[in-house]
Write a protein that holds these residues in place. Structure first.
Motif, PDB file in Angstrom:
ATOM      1  N   ILE A  19      93.528  20.366  -1.838  1.00 36.46           N
ATOM      2  CA  ILE A  19      92.866  19.062  -1.957  1.00 36.46           C
ATOM      3  C   ILE A  19      91.355  19.210  -1.781  1.00 36.46           C
ATOM      4  CG2 ILE A  19      92.624  16.795  -0.866  1.00 36.46           C
ATOM      5  CD1 ILE A  19      95.681  17.012  -0.226  1.00 36.46           C
ATOM      6  N   ALA A  20      90.930  20.069  -0.867  1.00 35.82           N
ATOM      7  CA  ALA A  20      89.491  20.302  -0.669  1.00 35.82           C
ATOM      8  C   ALA A  20      88.855  20.849  -1.938  1.00 35.82           C
ATOM      9  CB  ALA A  20      89.263  21.256   0.502  1.00 35.82           C
ATOM     10  N   ASN A  23      88.560  17.875  -4.458  1.00 33.15           N
ATOM     11  CA  ASN A  23      87.506  16.948  -4.049  1.00 33.15           C
ATOM     12  C   ASN A  23      86.120  17.552  -4.241  1.00 33.15           C
ATOM     13  OD1 ASN A  23      89.153  14.778  -3.389  1.00 33.15           O
ATOM     14  ND2 ASN A  23      89.483  15.516  -1.313  1.00 33.15           N
ATOM     15  N   ASP A  26      85.409  17.471  -8.019  1.00 37.14           N
ATOM     16  CA  ASP A  26      85.235  16.104  -8.524  1.00 37.14           C
ATOM     17  C   ASP A  26      83.983  15.420  -7.989  1.00 37.14           C
ATOM     18  OD1 ASP A  26      87.525  16.506  -9.983  1.00 37.14           O
ATOM     19  OD2 ASP A  26      88.809  15.314  -8.683  1.00 37.14           O
ATOM     20  N   ARG A  27      83.508  15.826  -6.822  1.00 37.26           N
ATOM     21  CA  ARG A  27      82.252  15.296  -6.278  1.00 37.26           C
ATOM     22  C   ARG A  27      81.052  16.110  -6.751  1.00 37.26           C
ATOM     23  NH1 ARG A  27      85.022  15.643  -1.346  1.00 37.26           N
ATOM     24  NH2 ARG A  27      83.608  17.323  -0.808  1.00 37.26           N
ATOM     25  N   MET A  73      88.612  14.093 -13.076  1.00 39.78           N
ATOM     26  CA  MET A  73      89.379  14.007 -11.836  1.00 39.78           C
ATOM     27  C   MET A  73      90.458  15.080 -11.859  1.00 39.78           C
ATOM     28  SD  MET A  73      91.606  10.799 -10.376  1.00 39.78           S
ATOM     29  CE  MET A  73      92.931  11.011 -11.541  1.00 39.78           C
TER      30      MET A  73
END
Length: 152
Positions: A19-20, A23, A26-27, A73
């Protein structure tokens, strides 16, 4: 900690690591990837039209490669991990919609489906990805300028 609790803690840590990664990408926070990959990690993004190489090369390439897309995403799931002491292997599904600019103006959205096939290593700072490759499942609505790159 009991072996059962350690196994559960390791699985949760690996899930958090996946997940990290999503994220950070995506950021567009590419420096956050330093907490996801080992310094000596090898990454192979060729199955979906990217490049392969050592982590520093990939990290430098990502802003340019993803700069063509105003939005994207990474939705990950179906994670399967096999843990063997200080190392682990994993296979993680990824649904990846990406907004692409159209030559005549405006935008469209393409969809990529893939699996991340990973090797993980436990470090003093926690679990890290030491090797990542992509396995293509499908693509949809890919513009012609991208088709040759991803074999679509």
């Amino acid at each position: 900690m009991s072996p059962e609790l350690q196994a559960l803690a390791d699985r949760l840590a690996l899930q958090d690591l996946v997940i990290a990664y999503a994220n950070a990408i995506d950021r567009r926070d590419f420096d956050a990837l330093d907490h996801v990959f080992t310094a000596d990690a090898y990454i192979d993004y060729r199955a979906m039209g990217g490049i392969d190489g050592p982590y520093p090369t990939i990290k430098a390439w990502l802003p340019e490669a993803l700069g063509h897309f105003p939005g994207y995403m990474h939705l990950t799931g179906n994670a399967a991990f096999t843990i063997d002491g200080e190392t682990a292997r994993g296979r993680v599904a990824c649904f990846n919609p990406m907004v692409v600019p159209l030559p005549e103006g405006g935008h469209d959205t393409l969809f990529l489906g893939l699996w991340y096939v990973d090797d993980y290593r436990r470090t003093a700072a926690g679990w890290r990805i030491s090797r990542r490759s992509e396995e293509k499942s499908y693509d949809f609505n890919v513009p012609s300028w991208m088709k040759a790159a991803i074999g679509g």
